[in-house]
Design an enzyme around this catalytic site. Structure first.
Site, short mmCIF file in Angstrom:
data_model
loop_
_atom_site.label_atom_id
_atom_site.label_comp_id
_atom_site.label_asym_id
_atom_site.label_seq_id
_atom_site.Cartn_x
_atom_site.Cartn_y
_atom_site.Cartn_z
N ALA A 1 0.83 -1.22 0.00
CA ALA A 1 0.00 0.00 0.00
C ALA A 1 0.86 1.26 0.00
CB ALA A 1 -0.92 -0.01 1.22
N PRO A 2 0.38 2.33 -0.65
CA PRO A 2 -0.93 2.45 -1.35
C PRO A 2 -0.92 1.97 -2.79
CG PRO A 2 0.16 4.57 -1.33
CD PRO A 2 1.07 3.63 -0.58
N GLY B 1 1.71 2.47 -5.31
CA GLY B 1 2.51 3.16 -6.32
C GLY B 1 3.57 2.27 -6.94
N ASP C 1 -0.85 -6.24 2.04
CA ASP C 1 -0.78 -5.20 3.07
C ASP C 1 -1.53 -5.69 4.29
OD1 ASP C 1 0.22 -2.18 3.28
OD2 ASP C 1 -1.57 -2.44 4.52
N ASP D 1 -0.40 -9.91 6.85
CA ASP D 1 0.83 -9.46 7.50
C ASP D 1 2.00 -10.14 6.80
OD1 ASP D 1 3.00 -9.00 9.19
OD2 ASP D 1 1.82 -9.16 11.02
N ASP E 1 9.16 -3.23 0.51
CA ASP E 1 9.19 -1.79 0.76
C ASP E 1 8.69 -1.63 2.20
OD1 ASP E 1 9.55 0.97 -0.03
OD2 ASP E 1 7.37 1.13 0.03
N CYS F 1 11.68 4.54 3.06
CA CYS F 1 11.73 5.99 2.83
C CYS F 1 12.29 6.67 4.07
CB CYS F 1 10.36 6.54 2.45
SG CYS F 1 9.07 6.23 3.65
#
Length: 451
Positions: free
Chosen positions: A264-265, A267, A286, A313, A332, A385
């Site tokens: 998610a979300p 991209g 997700d 999970d 990610d 990130c």
């Protein structure tokens, strides 16, 4: 007209108050407040500037205000402290607003929300700042605290980054976090060309150009994309270029079976799907069911057919899928988000150091769960990130140490743009992008191969 100006500042105050009280995400709450307040469209940019700017510069503003307040700032009522901050932000950082106008607005708001004594105190503090000038940050003796005040970051964060990267690098990174972020979008080149998208956006008054970094990316110079025809038709996805690099790092080939473990979300999921050119299959996971819906909304808008999404999970992925069933896996990972402070300034005030330790453990659990699902000679990309080494390099080194068949994929470099390759560290299979490097968010990307 004057009433309208008061409304902007009142909405800003209410928004900032809710963000502080509810630990709400600034970007979500701001959009909600704009809708509910029925603010004039012309005033939305000023509201956005005041809200984001006040959050971004919070520590600096408090440093400026402290000598002029008889009571410690943290002992003032929340709304009074925030009103002082947002007003000071206007006459320190917004040149187009006269000091006296900002102060008068603040006093009127204080009269409306409080009593005469509070409005008098607000007036007195702000007039004193105006008369006597701002304290000098360079007078701060502690070098860590000086950088923390100057760049408006929590002390613990500047101290932590200094231990990891040195004070000079930390100051540059923290200063970059105060800049307005670059706005970019990914063109769905499986359906339309970049030139066609730029032409369509231009017709709607959006100023955009081709990216210098990635062929499918465009940089937005003026305007909002979310209501454009290009967005509605599924031609573009609003995405940071650092995030776009992740799909390139994965290096997918047509007809492959891909697992996106924390999707998610959506991209990166949809970017991978576009790269597969409608072949192969992507399983997107997700932990939150409502976020799975977000993924599928993206998939449907972009008219993508090769994505299956489910709520799971990632730490339990090995219970759902067969061993060695995926050609490539993307993790990610959920992270502290300390690389996206430009876009979400509240992160630096809501995150605590202990959050990083807890997240690092979850990240390790996810890696160990999905690794058995990767085929021999398959590639796993781990990305975050954030810029924190404990969540990034240290996690990867720890994982490699515990898994004898996990090796750094030194071919990662070949899958990234030439401009980015110089950022690769000595291991070649890892890259840390810092805010300000290429106009991207702070991103960590690493690639492992199973041998």
């Amino acid at each position: 007209m004057k009433q309208q100006q008061v409304n902007v500042r009142e909405v800003a105050l209410e928004t900032l108050l809710k963000i502080e009280k509810n630990q709400a995400y600034s970007h979500l709450l701001l959009n909600d407040m704009i809708t509910k307040s029925k603010l004039n469209k012309r005033d939305v940019p000023l509201l956005t500037e005041i809200v984001y700017g006040t959050i971004q510069r919070q520590k600096t503003l408090d440093f400026y205000l402290t000598p002029f307040s008889k009571r410690p700032l943290h002992k003032l009522e929340d709304w009074v402290r925030i009103l002082l901050r947002l007003t000071l932000y206007q006459f320190v950082f917004l040149e187009r607003i006269p000091d006296h106008a900002a102060i008068n607005e603040a006093v009127q708001i204080a009269k409306k929300r409080g009593h005469k004594g509070i409005s008098g105190m607000v007036n007195g503090i702000l007039r004193s700042v105006q008369r006597e000038g701002l304290p000098n940050v360079d007078d701060v003796l502690d070098e860590i605290e000086k950088v923390a005040v100057k760049t408006s970051h929590p002390y613990w964060l500047i101290d932590r980054w200094t231990n990891q990267y040195g004070l000079e690098k930390t100051e540059r990174m923290a200063a970059s976090n105060l800049l307005h972020p670059t706005h970019s979008a990914r063109v769905n080149v499986s359906r339309v060309t970049v030139d066609e998208v730029l032409h369509s956006l231009s017709e709607e008054g959006i100023e955009a150009r081709k990216s210098d970094l990635l062929p499918e990316s465009i940089i937005i110079q003026k305007g909002s994309l979310s209501h454009t025809q290009a967005f509605k038709h599924g031609w573009i996805t609003i995405q940071d270029e650092g995030s776009m690099l992740v799909a390139h790092a994965l290096g997918v080939q047509q007809d492959e079976h891909i697992l996106d473990a924390c999707a998610a979300p959506g991209g990166k999921t949809t970017h991978i799907a576009e790269m597969l050119d409608h072949t192969g299959e992507i399983h997107a996971l997700d932990i939150h069911p409502h976020k799975v819906k977000l993924i599928m909304q993206q998939v449907e808008r972009l008219e993508i057919k090769n994505v299956t999404a489910q709520s799971l999970d990632a730490r339990k992925a090995s219970d759902q899928f067969e061993v060695e069933s995926f050609d490539r896996i993307l993790v990610d990972a959920p992270c502290s988000g300390l690389g996206v402070i430009q876009r979400k300034p509240d992160i630096k005030w809501t995150k605590k150091e202990e959050d990083i330790y807890q997240l690092a453990e979850i990240q390790k659990e996810i890696l160990h769960s999905v690794w058995p699902l990767l085929k021999t000679n398959g590639t796993l990309v781990y990305s975050t990130c954030t810029v924190d080494q404990e969540e990034n390099e240290e996690n990867i080194r720890s994982f490699i140490h515990s898994c004898p068949n996990a090796h750094i994929d030194e071919t990662l470099k070949d899958r990234l743009p030439v401009e980015v390759q110089r950022t690769m560290n000595e291991n070649r299979g890892m890259i840390q992008l810092f805010p300000g490097d290429y106009g991207t968010d702070g991103f960590f990307i690493s690639a492992l191969v199973k041998k």
